[in-house]
Motif scaffolding. Structure first.
Motif, PDB file in Angstrom:
ATOM      1  N   VAL A 192     -48.538  11.818 -50.639  1.00 49.44           N
ATOM      2  CA  VAL A 192     -48.786  13.111 -51.689  1.00 49.44           C
ATOM      3  C   VAL A 192     -49.163  12.323 -52.727  1.00 49.44           C
ATOM      4  O   VAL A 192     -48.514  11.681 -53.164  1.00 49.44           O
ATOM      5  CB  VAL A 192     -47.463  13.687 -51.695  1.00 49.44           C
ATOM      6  N   SER A 193     -50.100  12.851 -53.464  1.00 55.35           N
ATOM      7  CA  SER A 193     -50.763  12.286 -54.538  1.00 55.35           C
ATOM      8  C   SER A 193     -49.490  12.483 -55.943  1.00 55.35           C
ATOM      9  O   SER A 193     -48.818  13.514 -55.786  1.00 55.35           O
ATOM     10  CB  SER A 193     -52.010  13.049 -55.221  1.00 55.35           C
ATOM     11  N   LYS A 203     -49.955  13.470 -58.863  1.00 51.36           N
ATOM     12  CA  LYS A 203     -49.901  14.773 -59.436  1.00 51.36           C
ATOM     13  C   LYS A 203     -49.358  15.881 -58.747  1.00 51.36           C
ATOM     14  O   LYS A 203     -48.675  16.706 -59.179  1.00 51.36           O
ATOM     15  CB  LYS A 203     -51.592  15.176 -59.712  1.00 51.36           C
ATOM     16  N   THR A 204     -49.608  15.847 -57.491  1.00 47.67           N
ATOM     17  CA  THR A 204     -49.001  17.231 -56.512  1.00 47.67           C
ATOM     18  C   THR A 204     -47.482  16.947 -56.560  1.00 47.67           C
ATOM     19  O   THR A 204     -46.789  17.944 -56.655  1.00 47.67           O
ATOM     20  CB  THR A 204     -49.404  16.874 -55.211  1.00 47.67           C
ATOM     21  N   GLU A 205     -46.890  15.806 -56.573  1.00 49.40           N
ATOM     22  CA  GLU A 205     -45.551  15.386 -56.775  1.00 49.40           C
ATOM     23  C   GLU A 205     -44.989  16.110 -57.902  1.00 49.40           C
ATOM     24  O   GLU A 205     -43.989  17.047 -58.101  1.00 49.40           O
ATOM     25  CB  GLU A 205     -45.017  14.126 -56.355  1.00 49.40           C
ATOM     26  N   THR A 257     -46.279  18.324 -60.001  1.00 49.92           N
ATOM     27  CA  THR A 257     -46.539  19.701 -60.213  1.00 49.92           C
ATOM     28  C   THR A 257     -45.392  20.531 -59.468  1.00 49.92           C
ATOM     29  O   THR A 257     -44.715  21.259 -59.792  1.00 49.92           O
ATOM     30  CB  THR A 257     -47.954  20.154 -59.531  1.00 49.92           C
TER      31      THR A 257
END
Length: 74
Positions: A9-10, A12-14, A16
């Motif tokens: 999981v990127s 940025k996604t984490e 967010t």
């Protein structure tokens, strides 16, 4: 209860998802679990269409419809 592990999981996604979880007063685990439960509970378009196709057809009788409307029924 099952366990799901998600890799790659990127960042940025984490970040967010963590921020959204925090705003809702939840842990990241609880937040993602709620997202997954909601997704699983929502039927896909294909599932909805399959259910509709499996339903018995409803006969259409214009006189019955007019009579029902006159009587105020549904």
């Amino acid at each position: 209860m099952g366990t799901i592990q998600i890799r790659d999981v990127s960042d940025k996604t984490e970040r967010t998802l963590k921020a959204r979880a925090e705003r809702e007063g939840k842990s990241l685990t609880a937040f993602v679990r709620d997202l997954l439960n909601e997704e699983a509970a929502t039927p896909t378009l294909d599932e909805v269409m399959a259910r509709i196709a499996a339903d018995e057809p409803v006969p259409y009788d214009p006189d019955f419809v007019r009579e029902t409307m006159r009587e105020g029924g549904r």
